[in-house]
Design a protein around this motif. Structure first.
Motif: not given
Length: 752
Positions: A35, A37-38, A77-78, A81, A85, A298, A300, A302
């Motif tokens: 994860h 990318y978050e 969301k994970r 998305l 990554n 993403v 903030y 996420d």
């Protein structure tokens, strides 16, 4: 001297692993959470290599709308998305290997790596991450990971580029030895066919499954019949039985992929051939399903209530507000406050607005400094206690701040801007505490309050002697209040000796060089006035004991927390030099040592001249600390201005940060709350909460976020439905367990 791999487990632990490496001069290879990318900008600042698992979340089965309610937005969301990554890490220039580790079904590896390629990972990087990068991480890059003269002869032979979904793996060569996987003659023959056998009418045949290991189905009239298949030396043999059409019985076909000889049930032979009708509908294997290409962005953090873009500081002028300054000016009517560069620039009745300034009309509204919660346990990853020993002074809450705890946002909505995050009260000497600003959306490190002096949690009473832990918890010392005092004496004595030896160059104990001891180091900092004690306490006898012990060792207790019998010893605490007392407004009778608590406790200690704060010790109560402060007016007749200081300026003083926060004064941090009513009213709600001049909560924006959350859930749910209809494997959402924390220090009730 060996490569060191740190299996971090989750994203925030990856930052902690890197910090441990910095502390000990090691550079770890970090097993990734998947994860990154978050928080990719934060990860791009870490000089580390990663091992990325491709265990992308399975599609949730949301055919039942009630099941869908059990999926958090973060999990949704994970799901969407996570496949981005690897591509995100590549774009940021991070070094990473790829592993099938953690996959429930290892056969999903190739499907997932193609999914990652579809979502931004280049094929060249994918190959590098499977070959050269892991070889280099294992310091074997001169021998493995490439095809080059002098390297070990490890290589593959494939029909197409490695990541093509129709690729057939022919050979795997290891140290120059060939290990055949599939025949070179193997072809992708999947599709719909007509089988002709001599004089008999054509028979329908379908070839499905995986290209390198296809499944054959023959239709006996309209009934599908599974065919047994074998292939050796380029010759394929197919066997099936027809029961409803000629030739009846067992038929055996031998030959190439498209023609050969058929052995019929009567023992005769006849030629056979296949002619392709069309590509077989639904014949493609699961790994060729159209991947779920990410379309979301993403947030903030996420998750629900995350920012699409982190808020920034602006020059802001509040006009016509009732300003609770907490300074000598008191409460100003129809006043203005100017905020610039994260600081309070000016406070007064008439202020000119700088060019480009945001002007907020605060007519009929109240502006205060942000609430400071002196005793909290939110935003901690995992448990808040390290309970296995009498002292855990070496552990640091600052190492385990959870920046994604939704309570951060909820408490911003209650006007809280600063929280003192404490270790629990399971042992006499607890862990080192951490002061944070509730900068929702920022990383754990960016939430920390910079430049504040260190604190440590101590505890007295029933919790530390394990009175309420059950009959089995009787082995850890101490088991009595006498034992608790002795623990303090023992550790302070040891810390004083350790501190003395540490100042002697080359000091040794029994000929062994002095080892650095983080536990004694923290306790020695208390003796040296560099770290301050905040102590969980209830009964007057133990409060007196700890003050007497502090006098013996030459230091002062900074803060007594809970302190529900403080009204009995307020004069003694004043004489000792206690800087502050942080209590509950009216908690009573939740265990034996609280039976003599009274709601006038805060007012009595205040009248004695002590600096009094009301704290939450509870994630829910922290959202209404303004109402807790109002109870000081009801119980004891404390003035409204002084009562408001119980949750603002007074905790700032006992935390030794009142030069920066706790009041509205030029030069201080712009931690401000705009209320729609008098903040001590039960009707008061924060309209805006600012930290360092940045608006982290806005009532209007909150309504927009709620709408965005609903839309985002619906959008991703639609994609999950499409994925389900495309044949992706599904998992059932599971009912989550929720932990309701009435008082983190005292008891936890688990609800299913």
């Amino acid at each position: 001297e060996l490569p060191q791999i740190f299996d971090a487990g989750d994203q925030q632990n990856e930052f902690r692993a890197d910090k441990i490496g910095e502390e000990f001069g090691a550079q770890f290879i970090i097993k990734s959470s998947g994860h990154e990318y978050e928080r990719i900008k934060d990860f791009s600042r870490i000089i580390a290599s990663y091992i990325l698992p491709l265990n992308f979340p399975e599609t949730y089965d949301i055919s039942d709308p009630y099941d869908a309610l059990n999926i958090s937005l973060q999990d949704m969301k994970r799901w969407e998305l996570a496949p981005t990554n690897p591509g995100v890490l590549e774009r940021e220039g991070l070094n990473f290997a790829i592993t099938p580790s953690d996959l429930k079904n290892k056969k999903d590896f190739w499907k997932n790596i193609r999914l990652a390629i579809e979502n931004g990972l280049s094929e060249s990087q994918a190959l590098k991450s499977l070959t050269a990068v892991p070889a280099n991480l294992l310091r074997a890059g001169d021998k493995l990971g490439g095809i080059k003269k002098g390297m070990i002869a490890n290589f593959l032979i494939t029909s197409l580029p490695l990541f093509n979904k129709d690729m057939i793996l022919y050979d795997n060569w290891i140290k120059g030895v060939r290990y055949p996987v599939h025949d070179f003659e193997a072809k992708d023959i999947r599709g719909n066919y007509s089988l002709r056998m001599g004089k008999y009418p054509p028979v329908r045949m379908k070839v499905t499954g995986i290209a390198t290991s296809p499944d054959f189905i023959i239709y006996d009239d309209t009934l599908p019949v599974k065919i047994s298949s074998a292939r050796e030396a380029g010759i394929r043999t197919l066997s099936f039985t027809l029961k409803h059409r000629e030739p009846l019985g067992l038929v055996r076909l031998t030959g190439t992929e498209s023609s050969g000889d058929a052995l019929l049930p009567d023992g005769s032979w006849t030629p056979w051939s296949l002619s392709k009708d069309s590509s077989a509908a639904g014949s493609q294997p699961k790994d060729s399903i159209s991947p779920r290409k990410a379309a979301g962005m993403v947030w903030y953090p996420d998750m629900a209530y995350g920012w699409k873009k982190l808020p920034e500081a602006h020059t802001v002028l509040f006009e016509h507000a009732t300003v609770w300054t907490n300074e000598a000016e008191g409460i100003l009517k129809d006043a203005s406050v100017l905020v610039e560069n994260g600081k309070i620039k000016a406070v007064g009745n008439i202020l000119a607005a700088p060019e480009g300034c945001e002007i907020i009309d605060a007519t009929g509204k109240h502006l205060t400094s942000g609430i400071i919660d002196e005793h909290s346990h939110i935003a901690v990853s995992g448990a808040v206690n390290e309970a296995t020993q009498a002292s855990s002074a070496e552990v640091r809450i600052g190492d385990v701040i959870d920046a994604e705890d939704i309570n951060i946002y909820r408490q911003l909505a209650g006007g809280v801007t600063v929280s003192h995050i404490l270790h629990g009260s399971a042992n006499p000497i607890g862990g080192q505490t951490q002061l944070i600003k509730l900068r929702w959306g920022q990383s754990p490190e960016k939430m920390k309050f910079s430049g504040w002096p260190g604190f440590i949690k101590f505890a007295l009473g029933e919790n530390v002697k394990q009175s309420n832990w059950g009959d089995r918890q009787v082995t850890r010392y101490p088991q009595s209040r006498m034992g608790v005092e002795q623990v303090f004496r023992d550790y302070f004595t040891r810390a004083r000796e350790y501190d003395r030896l540490r100042k002697i160059p080359g000091a040794a104990v029994d000929g062994i060089p002095l080892r650095r001891d983080l536990e004694l180091e923290a306790i020695a900092e208390v003796l040296n006035g560099k770290r301050f004690i905040t102590c969980h306490s209830y009964e007057q006898s133990e409060i007196n004991m700890l003050m007497h012990l502090a006098d013996t060792f030459g230091f002062r207790i900074n803060t007594f927390g809970h302190i529900l019998e403080g009204y009995k010893v307020a004069d003694k605490m004043k004489a000792h030099g206690v800087l502050g007392v942080s209590t509950f407004s009216d908690w009573w009778a939740y265990k034996f040592e609280v039976y003599e608590a009274i709601p006038y406790n805060g007012a009595i200690m205040h009248d004695e001249g002590l600096t009094v704060a009301y704290n939450s010790d509870d994630a829910e109560m922290a959202r209404r600390l303004n109402q807790e402060a109002a109870k000081a007016v009801k119980y004891g007749g404390v003035s409204e201005e002084e009562a408001w200081k119980f949750v603002t300026l007074n905790p700032a003083k006992m935390l030794r940060v009142d030069s920066r926060v706790g009041s509205i004064k030029a030069g201080k941090d712009a931690d401000l709350v705009l209320w729609d009513h008098d903040p001590l009213s039960i009707y008061a709600k924060p309209l805006k909460t600012f930290i360092d001049g940045i608006c982290y909560f806005d009532e209007e924006h909150d309504r927009e976020m709620r709408k965005a959350i609903t839309e985002e859930r619906a959008r991703i749910a639609g994609k999950m439905t499409d994925a389900r209809n495309s044949g992706e494997s599904l998992r059932k959402p599971t009912m989550k367990m929720h932990t309701l924390k009435y008082c983190t220090d005292e008891e936890t009730q688990v609800l299913r």
